[in-house]
Design an enzyme around this catalytic site. Structure first.
Site, PDB file in Angstrom:
ATOM      1  N   PHE A 284       0.853  -1.163   0.021  1.00 58.38           N
ATOM      2  CA  PHE A 284       0.105  -0.089   0.020  1.00 58.38           C
ATOM      3  C   PHE A 284       0.924   1.243  -0.082  1.00 58.38           C
ATOM      4  O   PHE A 284       0.463   2.330   0.401  1.00 58.38           O
ATOM      5  CB  PHE A 284      -0.914  -0.023   1.214  1.00 58.38           C
ATOM      6  CG  PHE A 284      -1.852  -1.209   1.409  1.00 58.38           C
ATOM      7  CD1 PHE A 284      -2.429  -1.888   0.354  1.00 58.38           C
ATOM      8  CD2 PHE A 284      -1.345  -1.964   2.463  1.00 58.38           C
ATOM      9  CE1 PHE A 284      -2.979  -3.037   0.560  1.00 58.38           C
ATOM     10  CE2 PHE A 284      -2.107  -3.349   2.696  1.00 58.38           C
ATOM     11  CZ  PHE A 284      -2.800  -3.826   1.689  1.00 58.38           C
TER      12      PHE A 284
ATOM     13  N   PRO B 211     -11.490 -10.043 -13.956  1.00 60.78           N
ATOM     14  CA  PRO B 211     -12.424  -9.268 -12.976  1.00 60.78           C
ATOM     15  C   PRO B 211     -12.640  -9.699 -11.678  1.00 60.78           C
ATOM     16  O   PRO B 211     -12.922  -8.873 -10.704  1.00 60.78           O
ATOM     17  CB  PRO B 211     -13.786  -9.677 -13.865  1.00 60.78           C
ATOM     18  CG  PRO B 211     -13.486 -10.563 -14.830  1.00 60.78           C
ATOM     19  CD  PRO B 211     -12.008 -10.780 -14.967  1.00 60.78           C
TER      20      PRO B 211
ATOM     21  N   GLU C 185      -5.698   1.978  -7.067  1.00 58.89           N
ATOM     22  CA  GLU C 185      -6.061   3.159  -6.139  1.00 58.89           C
ATOM     23  C   GLU C 185      -7.302   3.801  -6.271  1.00 58.89           C
ATOM     24  O   GLU C 185      -7.980   4.464  -5.354  1.00 58.89           O
ATOM     25  CB  GLU C 185      -4.785   4.130  -6.245  1.00 58.89           C
ATOM     26  CG  GLU C 185      -3.462   3.250  -6.289  1.00 58.89           C
ATOM     27  CD  GLU C 185      -2.307   3.768  -5.937  1.00 58.89           C
ATOM     28  OE1 GLU C 185      -2.091   4.660  -5.018  1.00 58.89           O
ATOM     29  OE2 GLU C 185      -1.469   3.770  -6.692  1.00 58.89           O
TER      30      GLU C 185
END
Ligand code: MOS
Length: 743
Positions: A246, A637, A710
């Site tokens: 992150f 997906p 993000e």
């Protein structure tokens, strides 16, 4: 039988089973004989000097191999690179390296390292060190620093200007019929990936192998080479699995080089793992910030000016601010804009990237202000946004490489059921709970790396394939989706393609930051795999023993590992075996667009949230969230949806839970454990609905992948804050919104 294209299939993660069964080895889990263990000691003061270190008790303990402090740690060869750009990454870091002198700049700054033959002995001895300090007053909070703020020339490692203007902001705001103005605060956030940062260092003569938890093995290689003054060719960095990052492992923080220095000192491999508490002071953080937004608009809702100012602390050595004005200058068609960063020097380490760095915080402020403006004007919040729709980039005037924001608003609204919303705040009630809904727009820049991205593909004579690139797998699904990309380009079944990664011995890939990983790595993998397919077809048509001999290569298609032209066919495996070739291999690279690309490149989305607020207890519960996003080609997906859901839920955490505060008296973080620093958990997670809006993009990279890392987090917290207003009629211009704010 032919298989469908692998790209676009919702395949399970290839690393799912190894991760849940424990066979995936993380950087701190590599067994190396004769390992020693380093334990880092951080400064307990925030400002001042180390006067003395009494290590006698520590050194007397069994198994202690070394105590390193500023008095005996070797000097670094050169300063940490602010931009370690030697073809590895273009990410700005911090220029400070500890224990080069006796000065303490921030609490938690490394002041000693103890190395012992077991972790427990190192930890115990570290607690026996007696370190004396001379403490001077520290500055750590906005209140302490705001009177000393300056506007930097550049921020973000020199990449972005400290001030951005277009048009005439004063005139724009003066001509407005309606103005909305507000100050928005955003608490400091800390990264808390499940895996803490760690480095294991092993020297063989002058050659160094590092097992490092990193977003970019080449970035670690470059940074450590420079700090230690050794050739790049003498450092190999391995990072197979990373347990979340992150942004905390985007920059190469100082523990990586410290582990290598410690290993050299004791002549044994050394493992250095940061404790959870040290994660709060060693890998950067999202800085506390105060944003001031002024919006001017005509009565019919056209923006005449956006002013976006931000105040935040930076370290004593770098001008860092996460780019919170990045999206506010680009998402709406507004002729007059002013964005300014104000920084003050504080006793903190340099803040760093944290997921949606700047976009999450900046769009919280902008999108809450837009909601206030919609309310003032009596316009539906989506209608206000549509009246300011940017058909081209407001910054450059260039057309978008692809857009989809209008469809995100529309399809998100339809799925969420926005149409029947009564805009009046504070009127829906279910028992003790007030119910409200809110929305926000989302944008995230598409930022390809500056350097060429490389990959290699190999087909073996048994009909299996491997594609290779240096990038680590830090939880994004890259190993899964790159096998899919390779399968389609090679014309092979995906279950016979494997992605091998996480090693500087493999072809260079920049550190995966800024949601660029899927786009840049898929481009390199596609290039290598396509080159290999073409090579194999060329070999087949040139092979007198091949049924394809003499065919025109352009007529040959490859599918399921079989090359076919008309009725003739030959398989990769047959071709290689017949010719006594164990394998065939090709490299590929992709050079990102450089210079002035005549397009605006952004990923867009729209966020919707429904909350219930108990006004007597001050509780907020998010009941459901919908996000519609247009991230270009979706490679898988399932993994893409997971990324977007994770981002949306992190936005929930920022809206309601995540906060750290500097204690003004001590200059230390108030929270430094997961018991105190709250993150959203499953019990906080509502139904999260993700909608993909299809857009084709032929500019950003060959497959048109814009990235999902993000964008899911951008606007999510604003949608929740706007829903809280709709529920209660109260504007809380603060992240996180806590119980006391609503009482
Ligand atoms: Mo990501 S926060 O750009 O590493």
């Amino acid at each position: 039988m032919t298989t469908a294209p692998a790209i676009g299939q919702a395949l399970h993660r290839v690393d799912g089973r190894p991760k849940v069964t424990g066979s995936a080895h993380y950087s701190a889990e590599i067994p190396i004989p004769d390992m020693a263990y380093a334990y880092v000691v951080g400064s307990r003061i925030a400002a001042g000097r180390v006067i003395a270190v009494d290590a006698s008790a520590a050194q007397a303990e069994d198994g202690v191999l070394a105590v390193l402090t500023h008095q005996n740690l070797p000097k670094i060869a050169s300063q940490p690179p602010l931009v370690p750009s030697l073809a590895g990454t273009a990410a700005p870091g911090q220029t400070f390296f500890p224990m080069q002198d006796d000065i303490v700049h921030y609490a938690g700054q490394q002041v000693a390292i103890v190395v012992a033959d077991t972790y427990e002995r190192a930890q115990h001895a570290a607690h026996l060190l007696r370190i004396s300090y001379e403490e001077t007053p520290s500055v750590t909070t906005l209140e302490q620093g705001r009177d000393h703020a300056y506007v930097p020339d550049t921020i973000f490692g020199g990449f972005l200007p400290g001030r951005v203007e277009r048009g005439d902001i004063e005139a724009g705001l003066a001509e407005a019929d309606v103005r909305v103005e507000g100050t928005f605060t955003y608490a400091a956030n800390n990264h808390n990936p499940i895996e803490p940062s760690s480095t294991t260092a092993q020297w063989e003569g002058d050659e160094l192998v590092l097992h490092d938890a990193t977003q970019g093995v080449n970035a670690t290689q470059i940074t450590v080479a420079r700090l230690l003054g050794i050739p790049l060719s003498n450092i190999r960095v391995i990072s197979h699995y990373v347990g979340g990052s992150f942004g905390s492992k985007a920059m190469i923080h100082n523990h990586s080089a410290l582990a290598a220095m410690a290993a050299r000192e004791v002549g044994r491999p050394v493992k250095l793992v940061l404790t959870r508490e040290q994660m709060f002071t060693s890998v950067g953080h999202r800085e506390e910030q105060e944003q001031h937004i002024t919006l001017g608009a005509t009565r019919d809702g056209r923006l005449t000016g956006i002013r976006h100012h931000k105040l935040s602390p930076t370290s004593h050595f770098d001008h860092w601010a996460e780019p919170s004005i990045g999206v506010s200058q680009e998402i709406y068609a507004c002729p007059n804009y002013e964005g300014v960063y104000r920084l003050f020097r504080a006793n903190t380490m340099t803040p760093t990237f944290m997921r949606a760095p700047g976009e999450a915080s900046g769009m919280f402020a902008l999108e809450c202000a837009m909601d206030e403006l919609a309310h003032e004007l009596g316009l539906d919040p989506i209608e206000l946004r549509l009246r300011n729709y940017a058909d081209a980039s407001p910054v450059s005037g260039n057309p978008w490489s692809s857009n989809g924001l209008r469809e995100c608003y529309q399809r998100g609204a339809a799925r969420f059921g926005w149409q029947d919303r009564d805009p009046r705040p504070g009127i829906r009630r279910e028992g003790n709970w007030l119910i409200g809904t809110g929305m926000a727009g989302a944008g995230y820049p598409v930022t390809p790396p500056a350097n060429p991205q490389r990959a290699r593909a190999r087909v073996y004579a048994d009909g299996t394939a491997v594609v290779q690139a240096a990038t680590p797998e830090f939880g994004t699904g890259v190993a899964t989706v790159m096998a899919q990309v390779a399968a389609d380009a090679l014309g092979m079944p995906v279950d016979r393609c494997r992605f091998e990664n996480g090693d500087t011995d493999l072809p260079n890939i920049a550190a995966a930051v800024g949601s660029a990983g899927a786009g840049m790595i898929s481009a390199a993998v596609h290039s290598a795999a396509t080159a290999l397919r073409n090579q194999l077809i060329a070999r087949a048509v040139a092979d007198g023993a091949s049924p394809l001999h003499g065919a025109d290569p352009v007529d040959v298609v490859a599918r399921d590992g079989v090359m076919t032209a008309g009725t003739a066919s030959d398989s990769y495996a047959d071709l290689l075996q017949r010719n006594f070739q164990p394998d065939a291999e090709a490299s590929g690279s992709w050079s990102p667009p450089t210079g002035d690309v005549p397009y605006g490149m952004m990923t867009f989305g729209a966020q919707f949230a429904e909350v219930a607020v108990d006004p007597e207890l001050g509780l907020v519960r998010v009941r459901r969230m919908t996000g519609a996003f247009a991230p270009g080609l979706v490679l898988n997906p399932k993994t893409a949806r997971s990324q977007l859901m994770g981002g949306m839920l992190w936005g929930l955490g920022q809206a309601l839970l995540e906060a750290n505060h500097m204690q003004p008296r001590t200059g230390r973080w108030a929270n430094s454990s997961l018991g105190e620093y709250l993150v959203a958990v499953n019990a906080d997670a509502p139904d999260v609905d993700v909608e993909f809006v299809e857009v084709e993009d032929s500019v950003v990279n060959p497959l048109g992948v814009k990235g999902v890392g993000e964008i899911g987090q951008v606007g999510s917290s604003a949608a929740i804050a706007n829903a809280v207003h709709h529920a209660t009629g109260r504007r809380i211009r603060k992240m996180p919104i806590t119980v006391e704010d609503l009482l």
